[in-house]
Design a protein around this motif. Structure first.
Motif, PDB file in Angstrom:
ATOM      1  N   SER A 165       0.833  -1.206   0.000  1.00  8.05           N
ATOM      2  CA  SER A 165       0.000   0.000   0.000  1.00  8.05           C
ATOM      3  C   SER A 165       0.863   1.249   0.000  1.00  8.05           C
ATOM      4  CB  SER A 165      -0.929  -0.016   1.218  1.00  8.05           C
ATOM      5  OG  SER A 165      -1.787  -1.140   1.186  1.00  8.05           O
ATOM      6  N   THR A 166       2.002   1.199   0.697  1.00 12.74           N
ATOM      7  CA  THR A 166       2.905   2.357   0.745  1.00 12.74           C
ATOM      8  C   THR A 166       3.437   2.690  -0.644  1.00 12.74           C
ATOM      9  OG1 THR A 166       3.546   1.872   3.016  1.00 12.74           O
ATOM     10  CG2 THR A 166       5.040   3.247   1.744  1.00 12.74           C
ATOM     11  N   LYS A 167       3.850   1.673  -1.402  1.00 13.03           N
ATOM     12  CA  LYS A 167       4.357   1.909  -2.753  1.00 13.03           C
ATOM     13  C   LYS A 167       3.282   2.521  -3.647  1.00 13.03           C
ATOM     14  CE  LYS A 167       7.898  -1.737  -2.970  1.00 13.03           C
ATOM     15  NZ  LYS A 167       8.288  -2.987  -3.663  1.00 13.03           N
ATOM     16  N   ILE A 168       2.058   2.062  -3.483  1.00 10.19           N
ATOM     17  CA  ILE A 168       0.957   2.583  -4.295  1.00 10.19           C
ATOM     18  C   ILE A 168       0.693   4.048  -3.946  1.00 10.19           C
ATOM     19  CG2 ILE A 168      -1.503   2.364  -4.822  1.00 10.19           C
ATOM     20  CD1 ILE A 168      -1.123  -0.680  -4.223  1.00 10.19           C
ATOM     21  N   ARG A 169       0.680   4.361  -2.655  1.00  9.78           N
ATOM     22  CA  ARG A 169       0.476   5.759  -2.240  1.00  9.78           C
ATOM     23  C   ARG A 169       1.570   6.655  -2.811  1.00  9.78           C
ATOM     24  NH1 ARG A 169       0.055   3.433   3.186  1.00  9.78           N
ATOM     25  NH2 ARG A 169      -2.093   2.770   3.518  1.00  9.78           N
ATOM     26  N   LEU A 173       0.961   9.839  -5.376  1.00 12.57           N
ATOM     27  CA  LEU A 173       1.296  11.200  -4.956  1.00 12.57           C
ATOM     28  C   LEU A 173       2.167  11.932  -5.974  1.00 12.57           C
ATOM     29  CD1 LEU A 173       1.852  10.667  -1.124  1.00 12.57           C
ATOM     30  CD2 LEU A 173      -0.005  11.947  -2.215  1.00 12.57           C
ATOM     31  N   VAL A 174       2.889  11.188  -6.801  1.00 16.45           N
ATOM     32  CA  VAL A 174       3.682  11.822  -7.863  1.00 16.45           C
ATOM     33  C   VAL A 174       2.983  11.700  -9.217  1.00 16.45           C
ATOM     34  CG1 VAL A 174       5.858  11.510  -6.644  1.00 16.45           C
ATOM     35  CG2 VAL A 174       5.096   9.745  -8.252  1.00 16.45           C
ATOM     36  N   GLY A 175       1.749  11.225  -9.198  1.00 20.20           N
ATOM     37  CA  GLY A 175       0.961  11.167 -10.419  1.00 20.20           C
ATOM     38  C   GLY A 175       1.132   9.913 -11.255  1.00 20.20           C
ATOM     39  N   ASP A 176       1.931   8.964 -10.795  1.00 19.39           N
ATOM     40  CA  ASP A 176       2.199   7.765 -11.593  1.00 19.39           C
ATOM     41  C   ASP A 176       1.048   6.768 -11.439  1.00 19.39           C
ATOM     42  OD1 ASP A 176       3.247   5.723 -13.066  1.00 19.39           O
ATOM     43  OD2 ASP A 176       5.214   5.716 -12.090  1.00 19.39           O
ATOM     44  N   VAL A 177      -0.076   7.091 -12.061  1.00 16.81           N
ATOM     45  CA  VAL A 177      -1.260   6.238 -11.920  1.00 16.81           C
ATOM     46  C   VAL A 177      -1.101   4.930 -12.678  1.00 16.81           C
ATOM     47  CG1 VAL A 177      -2.864   8.133 -11.437  1.00 16.81           C
ATOM     48  CG2 VAL A 177      -2.448   7.451 -13.801  1.00 16.81           C
ATOM     49  N   SER A 178      -0.280   4.918 -13.719  1.00 12.96           N
ATOM     50  CA  SER A 178      -0.059   3.674 -14.462  1.00 12.96           C
ATOM     51  C   SER A 178       0.595   2.629 -13.568  1.00 12.96           C
ATOM     52  CB  SER A 178       0.810   3.937 -15.693  1.00 12.96           C
ATOM     53  OG  SER A 178       0.165   4.821 -16.591  1.00 12.96           O
ATOM     54  N   GLU A 215     -14.773  12.469   1.830  1.00 11.32           N
ATOM     55  CA  GLU A 215     -13.864  11.792   2.761  1.00 11.32           C
ATOM     56  C   GLU A 215     -12.498  12.480   2.742  1.00 11.32           C
ATOM     57  OE1 GLU A 215     -16.947   8.965   1.239  1.00 11.32           O
ATOM     58  OE2 GLU A 215     -15.527  10.353   0.323  1.00 11.32           O
ATOM     59  N   THR A 216     -12.193  13.203   3.801  1.00  7.23           N
ATOM     60  CA  THR A 216     -10.941  13.962   3.846  1.00  7.23           C
ATOM     61  C   THR A 216      -9.709  13.065   3.909  1.00  7.23           C
ATOM     62  OG1 THR A 216     -11.132  14.152   6.255  1.00  7.23           O
ATOM     63  CG2 THR A 216     -12.042  15.944   4.941  1.00  7.23           C
ATOM     64  N   TYR A 217      -9.892  11.800   4.263  1.00  5.88           N
ATOM     65  CA  TYR A 217      -8.759  10.880   4.358  1.00  5.88           C
ATOM     66  C   TYR A 217      -8.429  10.223   3.020  1.00  5.88           C
ATOM     67  CZ  TYR A 217     -12.380   7.243   4.491  1.00  5.88           C
ATOM     68  OH  TYR A 217     -13.449   6.436   4.196  1.00  5.88           O
ATOM     69  N   LYS A 218      -9.228  10.491   1.986  1.00 10.53           N
ATOM     70  CA  LYS A 218      -9.009   9.873   0.677  1.00 10.53           C
ATOM     71  C   LYS A 218      -7.787  10.487   0.001  1.00 10.53           C
ATOM     72  CE  LYS A 218      -9.995   7.894  -3.396  1.00 10.53           C
ATOM     73  NZ  LYS A 218      -9.970   6.457  -3.682  1.00 10.53           N
ATOM     74  N   LEU A 219      -6.897   9.658  -0.502  1.00  6.96           N
ATOM     75  CA  LEU A 219      -5.708  10.132  -1.196  1.00  6.96           C
ATOM     76  C   LEU A 219      -6.102  10.699  -2.555  1.00  6.96           C
ATOM     77  CD1 LEU A 219      -2.296   8.330  -1.385  1.00  6.96           C
ATOM     78  CD2 LEU A 219      -3.276   9.372  -3.421  1.00  6.96           C
ATOM     79  N   ILE A 220      -5.598  11.892  -2.851  1.00 11.66           N
ATOM     80  CA  ILE A 220      -5.797  12.531  -4.145  1.00 11.66           C
ATOM     81  C   ILE A 220      -4.452  12.527  -4.876  1.00 11.66           C
ATOM     82  CG2 ILE A 220      -6.583  14.606  -5.356  1.00 11.66           C
ATOM     83  CD1 ILE A 220      -8.744  13.200  -3.636  1.00 11.66           C
ATOM     84  N   PRO A 221      -4.412  12.079  -6.120  1.00  9.88           N
ATOM     85  CA  PRO A 221      -3.131  12.016  -6.840  1.00  9.88           C
ATOM     86  C   PRO A 221      -2.476  13.384  -6.993  1.00  9.88           C
ATOM     87  CG  PRO A 221      -4.813  10.732  -7.968  1.00  9.88           C
ATOM     88  CD  PRO A 221      -5.517  11.520  -6.908  1.00  9.88           C
ATOM     89  N   GLY A 222      -1.198  13.375  -7.404  1.00 13.53           N
ATOM     90  CA  GLY A 222      -0.442  14.601  -7.581  1.00 13.53           C
ATOM     91  C   GLY A 222      -1.058  15.519  -8.623  1.00 13.53           C
ATOM     92  N   ASP A 223      -0.754  16.812  -8.532  1.00 17.75           N
ATOM     93  CA  ASP A 223      -1.312  17.805  -9.445  1.00 17.75           C
ATOM     94  C   ASP A 223      -0.939  17.509 -10.889  1.00 17.75           C
ATOM     95  OD1 ASP A 223      -2.190  18.976  -7.150  1.00 17.75           O
ATOM     96  OD2 ASP A 223      -0.954  20.783  -7.304  1.00 17.75           O
ATOM     97  N   GLY A 224      -1.887  17.747 -11.781  1.00 15.79           N
ATOM     98  CA  GLY A 224      -1.618  17.552 -13.194  1.00 15.79           C
ATOM     99  C   GLY A 224      -2.863  17.198 -13.978  1.00 15.79           C
ATOM    100  N   ILE A 225      -2.631  16.790 -15.231  1.00 12.95           N
ATOM    101  CA  ILE A 225      -3.699  16.409 -16.150  1.00 12.95           C
ATOM    102  C   ILE A 225      -3.651  14.895 -16.355  1.00 12.95           C
ATOM    103  CG2 ILE A 225      -4.620  16.667 -18.486  1.00 12.95           C
ATOM    104  CD1 ILE A 225      -4.935  19.221 -17.068  1.00 12.95           C
ATOM    105  N   TYR A 226      -4.821  14.264 -16.346  1.00 11.92           N
ATOM    106  CA  TYR A 226      -4.911  12.813 -16.457  1.00 11.92           C
ATOM    107  C   TYR A 226      -5.962  12.401 -17.488  1.00 11.92           C
ATOM    108  CZ  TYR A 226      -2.585  12.790 -11.857  1.00 11.92           C
ATOM    109  OH  TYR A 226      -1.722  12.975 -10.806  1.00 11.92           O
ATOM    110  N   ALA A 227      -5.702  11.297 -18.176  1.00 16.15           N
ATOM    111  CA  ALA A 227      -6.746  10.654 -18.974  1.00 16.15           C
ATOM    112  C   ALA A 227      -7.586   9.801 -18.025  1.00 16.15           C
ATOM    113  CB  ALA A 227      -6.121   9.776 -20.050  1.00 16.15           C
ATOM    114  N   VAL A 228      -8.907   9.972 -18.094  1.00 20.18           N
ATOM    115  CA  VAL A 228      -9.798   9.280 -17.169  1.00 20.18           C
ATOM    116  C   VAL A 228     -11.023   8.753 -17.898  1.00 20.18           C
ATOM    117  CG1 VAL A 228      -9.104  10.744 -15.218  1.00 20.18           C
ATOM    118  CG2 VAL A 228     -11.102  11.385 -16.583  1.00 20.18           C
TER     119      VAL A 228
END
Length: 328
Positions: A165-169, A173-178, A215-228
Protein backbone atom coordinates in the motif's frame (compact mmCIF):
# COMPACT_ATOMS: atom_id res chain seq x y z
CA UNK A 1 -21.56 -9.98 0.98
CA UNK A 2 -22.98 -8.84 4.29
CA UNK A 3 -21.44 -5.75 5.89
CA UNK A 4 -21.37 -5.06 9.63
CA UNK A 5 -20.29 -1.73 11.11
CA UNK A 6 -19.69 -3.13 14.56
CA UNK A 7 -18.92 -6.50 16.10
CA UNK A 8 -22.18 -6.28 18.02
CA UNK A 9 -24.10 -6.51 14.71
CA UNK A 10 -22.43 -9.78 13.78
CA UNK A 11 -24.05 -13.11 14.62
CA UNK A 12 -21.49 -15.73 15.63
CA UNK A 13 -20.92 -18.34 12.92
CA UNK A 14 -20.55 -22.09 13.26
CA UNK A 15 -17.55 -22.25 10.93
CA UNK A 16 -15.91 -18.87 10.32
CA UNK A 17 -12.80 -18.74 8.11
CA UNK A 18 -11.19 -15.42 9.01
CA UNK A 19 -8.49 -13.00 7.97
CA UNK A 20 -7.67 -9.63 9.51
CA UNK A 21 -6.17 -6.43 8.14
CA UNK A 22 -6.70 -2.89 6.91
CA UNK A 23 -6.30 -3.99 3.27
CA UNK A 24 -5.92 -0.43 1.98
CA UNK A 25 -5.98 -0.58 -1.80
CA UNK A 26 -6.94 -4.28 -1.84
CA UNK A 27 -3.92 -4.71 -4.11
CA UNK A 28 -2.50 -7.87 -5.70
CA UNK A 29 -0.88 -8.97 -2.43
CA UNK A 30 -4.12 -8.55 -0.53
CA UNK A 31 -6.04 -10.33 -3.29
CA UNK A 32 -3.75 -13.34 -2.91
CA UNK A 33 -4.68 -13.63 0.77
CA UNK A 34 -8.38 -13.08 0.10
CA UNK A 35 -8.41 -15.72 -2.64
CA UNK A 36 -6.97 -18.21 -0.15
CA UNK A 37 -9.63 -17.18 2.36
CA UNK A 38 -12.54 -17.66 -0.04
CA UNK A 39 -11.21 -20.98 -1.36
CA UNK A 40 -10.62 -22.30 2.17
CA UNK A 41 -14.15 -21.34 3.23
CA UNK A 42 -15.61 -23.20 0.24
CA UNK A 43 -13.42 -26.27 0.82
CA UNK A 44 -14.38 -26.44 4.52
CA UNK A 45 -18.06 -25.68 3.97
CA UNK A 46 -17.57 -22.53 6.02
CA UNK A 47 -18.10 -18.80 5.57
CA UNK A 48 -15.35 -16.29 4.77
CA UNK A 49 -15.00 -13.33 7.13
CA UNK A 50 -12.77 -10.28 6.83
CA UNK A 51 -12.21 -8.23 9.95
CA UNK A 52 -11.02 -4.75 9.06
CA UNK A 53 -10.76 -1.48 10.94
CA UNK A 54 -11.95 2.08 10.49
CA UNK A 55 -10.48 4.57 11.00
CA UNK A 56 -7.07 3.24 10.04
CA UNK A 57 -5.20 2.31 13.26
CA UNK A 58 -2.42 4.81 12.53
CA UNK A 59 -4.98 7.62 12.53
CA UNK A 60 -5.86 6.77 16.12
CA UNK A 61 -2.42 5.83 17.43
CA UNK A 62 -0.78 8.90 15.86
CA UNK A 63 -3.59 11.49 15.51
CA UNK A 64 -1.16 14.41 15.11
CA UNK A 65 0.08 12.96 11.83
CA UNK A 66 -2.36 14.09 9.15
CA UNK A 67 -0.17 12.93 6.26
CA UNK A 68 -1.58 9.41 6.00
CA UNK A 69 -4.19 9.20 3.25
CA UNK A 70 -6.08 6.09 2.17
CA UNK A 71 -6.11 4.59 -1.32
CA UNK A 72 -9.73 3.52 -0.79
CA UNK A 73 -12.56 4.99 1.19
CA UNK A 74 -14.26 2.41 3.37
CA UNK A 75 -17.13 2.13 0.86
CA UNK A 76 -14.74 1.64 -2.07
CA UNK A 77 -12.92 -1.07 -0.15
CA UNK A 78 -16.19 -2.84 0.59
CA UNK A 79 -17.17 -2.87 -3.10
CA UNK A 80 -13.85 -4.45 -4.09
CA UNK A 81 -14.03 -7.09 -1.35
CA UNK A 82 -17.56 -7.92 -2.42
CA UNK A 83 -16.35 -8.50 -5.98
CA UNK A 84 -13.78 -11.00 -4.66
CA UNK A 85 -16.49 -13.25 -3.24
CA UNK A 86 -16.14 -12.56 0.49
CA UNK A 87 -19.18 -13.60 2.56
CA UNK A 88 -18.89 -11.22 5.53
CA UNK A 89 -17.09 -7.91 6.11
CA UNK A 90 -16.87 -6.63 9.69
CA UNK A 91 -15.79 -2.97 9.90
CA UNK A 92 -14.67 -2.55 13.48
CA UNK A 93 -14.43 1.01 14.86
CA UNK A 94 -10.78 1.32 15.86
CA UNK A 95 -10.41 3.14 19.17
CA UNK A 96 -7.68 3.46 21.80
CA UNK A 97 -9.67 1.16 24.10
CA UNK A 98 -9.82 -1.46 21.34
CA UNK A 99 -6.06 -1.14 20.71
CA UNK A 100 -5.30 -1.47 24.43
CA UNK A 101 -6.84 -4.93 24.79
CA UNK A 102 -4.47 -7.64 25.89
CA UNK A 103 -3.81 -10.05 22.99
CA UNK A 104 -5.45 -12.93 24.88
CA UNK A 105 -8.58 -10.83 25.55
CA UNK A 106 -8.75 -9.76 21.92
CA UNK A 107 -8.56 -13.36 20.73
CA UNK A 108 -11.24 -14.60 23.13
CA UNK A 109 -13.63 -11.65 22.89
CA UNK A 110 -13.37 -10.90 19.18
CA UNK A 111 -12.21 -13.98 17.31
CA UNK A 112 -13.80 -16.69 19.44
CA UNK A 113 -16.86 -15.29 21.23
CA UNK A 114 -17.99 -12.75 18.61
CA UNK A 115 -17.00 -14.32 15.29
CA UNK A 116 -16.77 -18.05 15.93
CA UNK A 117 -13.38 -18.47 14.25
CA UNK A 118 -12.46 -22.02 13.24
CA UNK A 119 -9.58 -21.14 10.93
CA UNK A 120 -7.60 -17.94 10.54
CA UNK A 121 -5.27 -16.94 7.69
CA UNK A 122 -2.70 -14.36 8.73
CA UNK A 123 0.61 -12.88 7.59
CA UNK A 124 3.91 -13.95 9.17
CA UNK A 125 4.41 -10.49 10.71
CA UNK A 126 0.88 -9.87 12.00
CA UNK A 127 0.75 -8.00 15.31
CA UNK A 128 -2.28 -7.22 17.48
CA UNK A 129 -3.38 -6.15 20.93
CA UNK A 130 -1.82 -3.73 23.42
CA UNK A 131 1.51 -2.35 22.22
CA UNK A 132 1.26 -4.76 19.27
CA UNK A 133 2.42 -7.48 21.63
CA UNK A 134 0.28 -10.21 20.10
CA UNK A 135 1.96 -12.41 17.49
CA UNK A 136 1.60 -15.71 15.67
CA UNK A 137 2.94 -17.76 18.58
CA UNK A 138 0.26 -16.34 20.90
CA UNK A 139 -2.40 -16.85 18.24
CA UNK A 140 -1.40 -20.48 17.65
CA UNK A 141 -1.34 -21.22 21.39
CA UNK A 142 -4.82 -19.72 21.73
CA UNK A 143 -5.98 -21.77 18.76
CA UNK A 144 -4.98 -24.97 20.51
CA UNK A 145 -6.94 -23.86 23.57
CA UNK A 146 -10.07 -22.56 21.82
CA UNK A 147 -10.17 -25.01 18.95
CA UNK A 148 -9.24 -22.99 15.87
CA UNK A 149 -6.38 -23.49 13.43
CA UNK A 150 -3.93 -20.87 12.18
CA UNK A 151 -2.59 -20.69 8.63
CA UNK A 152 0.52 -18.55 8.27
CA UNK A 153 1.27 -16.76 5.01
CA UNK A 154 5.02 -17.13 4.79
CA UNK A 155 7.37 -14.18 4.37
CA UNK A 156 8.54 -15.41 0.97
CA UNK A 157 4.97 -15.63 -0.33
CA UNK A 158 4.31 -12.03 0.65
CA UNK A 159 7.60 -10.72 -0.70
CA UNK A 160 7.10 -12.56 -3.99
CA UNK A 161 4.34 -10.03 -4.64
CA UNK A 162 6.50 -6.91 -4.86
CA UNK A 163 3.70 -4.53 -3.96
CA UNK A 164 2.55 -2.67 -0.88
CA UNK A 165 0.00 0.00 0.00
CA UNK A 166 2.91 2.36 0.74
CA UNK A 167 4.36 1.91 -2.75
CA UNK A 168 0.96 2.58 -4.29
CA UNK A 169 0.48 5.76 -2.24
CA UNK A 170 3.92 6.98 -3.25
CA UNK A 171 3.17 6.37 -6.93
CA UNK A 172 -0.16 8.20 -6.76
CA UNK A 173 1.30 11.20 -4.96
CA UNK A 174 3.68 11.82 -7.86
CA UNK A 175 0.96 11.17 -10.42
CA UNK A 176 2.20 7.76 -11.59
CA UNK A 177 -1.26 6.24 -11.92
CA UNK A 178 -0.06 3.67 -14.46
CA UNK A 179 2.30 2.11 -11.90
CA UNK A 180 -0.32 2.36 -9.15
CA UNK A 181 -2.88 0.62 -11.36
CA UNK A 182 -0.38 -2.16 -12.15
CA UNK A 183 0.05 -2.74 -8.42
CA UNK A 184 -3.67 -2.53 -7.69
CA UNK A 185 -4.87 -4.70 -10.54
CA UNK A 186 -7.63 -2.18 -11.29
CA UNK A 187 -7.82 1.59 -12.03
CA UNK A 188 -7.43 3.93 -9.08
CA UNK A 189 -10.61 5.99 -8.74
CA UNK A 190 -12.13 8.97 -7.03
CA UNK A 191 -15.80 9.06 -6.10
CA UNK A 192 -17.41 12.42 -5.42
CA UNK A 193 -20.25 14.84 -5.99
CA UNK A 194 -20.41 17.44 -8.75
CA UNK A 195 -20.52 20.96 -7.29
CA UNK A 196 -20.75 24.39 -8.87
CA UNK A 197 -17.52 26.09 -9.88
CA UNK A 198 -16.77 29.50 -11.39
CA UNK A 199 -17.44 28.24 -14.95
CA UNK A 200 -14.20 29.62 -16.41
CA UNK A 201 -13.76 26.41 -18.40
CA UNK A 202 -16.96 27.11 -20.31
CA UNK A 203 -15.64 30.45 -21.52
CA UNK A 204 -12.63 28.79 -23.21
CA UNK A 205 -14.43 25.78 -24.66
CA UNK A 206 -13.50 23.26 -21.96
CA UNK A 207 -16.38 23.04 -19.47
CA UNK A 208 -15.51 21.02 -16.40
CA UNK A 209 -17.39 19.27 -13.63
CA UNK A 210 -15.94 20.19 -10.23
CA UNK A 211 -15.74 17.19 -7.92
CA UNK A 212 -16.13 17.37 -4.14
CA UNK A 213 -14.73 14.37 -2.24
CA UNK A 214 -16.38 14.17 1.16
CA UNK A 215 -13.86 11.79 2.76
CA UNK A 216 -10.94 13.96 3.85
CA UNK A 217 -8.76 10.88 4.36
CA UNK A 218 -9.01 9.87 0.68
CA UNK A 219 -5.71 10.13 -1.20
CA UNK A 220 -5.80 12.53 -4.15
CA UNK A 221 -3.13 12.02 -6.84
CA UNK A 222 -0.44 14.60 -7.58
CA UNK A 223 -1.31 17.81 -9.44
CA UNK A 224 -1.62 17.55 -13.19
CA UNK A 225 -3.70 16.41 -16.15
CA UNK A 226 -4.91 12.81 -16.46
CA UNK A 227 -6.75 10.65 -18.97
CA UNK A 228 -9.80 9.28 -17.17
CA UNK A 229 -13.06 7.51 -17.64
CA UNK A 230 -16.14 8.86 -15.88
CA UNK A 231 -19.02 6.76 -14.60
CA UNK A 232 -22.36 8.22 -13.60
CA UNK A 233 -26.05 7.48 -13.57
CA UNK A 234 -27.29 6.87 -17.09
CA UNK A 235 -30.28 9.12 -16.40
CA UNK A 236 -29.26 12.63 -15.33
CA UNK A 237 -31.72 13.99 -12.77
CA UNK A 238 -32.68 17.51 -11.84
CA UNK A 239 -32.31 18.63 -8.20
CA UNK A 240 -36.11 18.62 -7.92
CA UNK A 241 -36.44 15.00 -9.02
CA UNK A 242 -33.65 14.05 -6.61
CA UNK A 243 -35.76 15.23 -3.69
CA UNK A 244 -38.75 13.22 -4.87
CA UNK A 245 -36.80 10.17 -6.02
CA UNK A 246 -33.58 9.74 -4.03
CA UNK A 247 -30.71 8.01 -5.83
CA UNK A 248 -30.14 4.33 -5.12
CA UNK A 249 -27.03 3.42 -3.17
CA UNK A 250 -25.60 1.64 -6.20
CA UNK A 251 -25.18 3.77 -9.31
CA UNK A 252 -26.34 2.66 -12.73
CA UNK A 253 -23.01 3.48 -14.30
CA UNK A 254 -22.49 4.92 -17.76
CA UNK A 255 -18.85 5.37 -18.87
CA UNK A 256 -17.52 8.45 -20.64
CA UNK A 257 -14.01 9.44 -21.67
CA UNK A 258 -12.44 12.63 -20.43
CA UNK A 259 -9.45 14.44 -18.99
CA UNK A 260 -9.16 15.39 -15.36
CA UNK A 261 -7.31 18.27 -13.73
CA UNK A 262 -5.99 18.37 -10.18
CA UNK A 263 -4.36 21.53 -8.90
CA UNK A 264 -4.73 25.13 -7.74
CA UNK A 265 -5.27 26.68 -11.19
CA UNK A 266 -2.15 28.88 -11.11
CA UNK A 267 -3.00 30.59 -14.43
CA UNK A 268 -5.92 32.37 -12.73
CA UNK A 269 -4.14 32.60 -9.36
CA UNK A 270 -6.37 30.01 -7.74
CA UNK A 271 -6.19 29.62 -3.97
CA UNK A 272 -7.68 26.17 -3.43
CA UNK A 273 -6.86 22.72 -4.80
CA UNK A 274 -9.52 21.65 -7.28
CA UNK A 275 -10.52 18.35 -8.83
CA UNK A 276 -12.16 18.93 -12.22
CA UNK A 277 -13.00 16.81 -15.24
CA UNK A 278 -13.77 17.73 -18.83
CA UNK A 279 -16.08 14.98 -20.06
CA UNK A 280 -15.86 14.43 -23.81
CA UNK A 281 -19.02 14.53 -25.94
CA UNK A 282 -21.17 15.48 -22.97
CA UNK A 283 -23.15 18.67 -22.37
CA UNK A 284 -25.71 17.89 -19.66
CA UNK A 285 -26.06 19.61 -16.29
CA UNK A 286 -25.01 17.20 -13.55
CA UNK A 287 -24.78 19.41 -10.46
CA UNK A 288 -25.41 17.40 -7.31
CA UNK A 289 -24.78 14.07 -9.00
CA UNK A 290 -22.32 11.48 -7.74
CA UNK A 291 -19.71 10.39 -10.25
CA UNK A 292 -16.69 8.10 -10.29
CA UNK A 293 -13.44 8.98 -12.05
CA UNK A 294 -11.04 6.20 -13.02
CA UNK A 295 -7.47 7.42 -13.51
CA UNK A 296 -5.75 5.73 -16.44
CA UNK A 297 -2.73 7.82 -17.50
CA UNK A 298 -0.79 10.87 -16.31
CA UNK A 299 -0.40 13.38 -19.16
CA UNK A 300 1.50 16.35 -17.73
CA UNK A 301 2.28 18.38 -14.63
CA UNK A 302 0.36 21.51 -13.67
CA UNK A 303 2.01 24.73 -14.89
CA UNK A 304 1.17 28.43 -14.91
CA UNK A 305 0.44 29.86 -18.36
CA UNK A 306 0.68 33.50 -19.47
CA UNK A 307 -3.09 33.72 -19.76
CA UNK A 308 -6.29 31.96 -20.74
CA UNK A 309 -5.40 31.96 -24.44
CA UNK A 310 -2.19 30.02 -23.83
CA UNK A 311 -4.05 27.71 -21.45
CA UNK A 312 -6.68 27.02 -24.11
CA UNK A 313 -4.04 26.07 -26.66
CA UNK A 314 -2.47 23.63 -24.18
CA UNK A 315 -5.84 22.13 -23.22
CA UNK A 316 -6.50 21.36 -26.86
CA UNK A 317 -3.16 19.54 -27.00
CA UNK A 318 -4.09 17.72 -23.79
CA UNK A 319 -7.37 16.61 -25.31
CA UNK A 320 -5.59 15.33 -28.40
CA UNK A 321 -3.12 13.43 -26.21
CA UNK A 322 -5.99 11.94 -24.20
CA UNK A 323 -7.83 10.82 -27.33
CA UNK A 324 -4.60 9.35 -28.72
CA UNK A 325 -4.26 7.35 -25.49
CA UNK A 326 -7.79 5.99 -25.77
CA UNK A 327 -7.37 5.23 -29.47
CA UNK A 328 -3.92 3.70 -29.06
Amino acid sequence: MKIYHNLSEFKKLANAIVTIGTFDGVHFGHQKIIKQLVEKAKADNGESVILTFFPHPRMIIDPENQDLKMINTINEKAEILKSLGVDHLIITPFTRDFSNQLPEDYIKNTLVDNIGTKHIIIGYDHRFGKDRSGNLAILKAAGEHFGFTVEEIMEQDIHDVAVSSTKIRQALLVGDVSLANDYLGYPFSIFGRVIKGDKIGRTIGFPTANIFVEETYKLIPGDGIYAVTVEMESEVRSPESEVLNPKPSTLNLQPYKGMAYIGQRPTINGMTRNIEVNIFDFNQEIYGQDIKMNFLKFLRHDVKFTGLEALTVQLQKDKEATLAFFNG
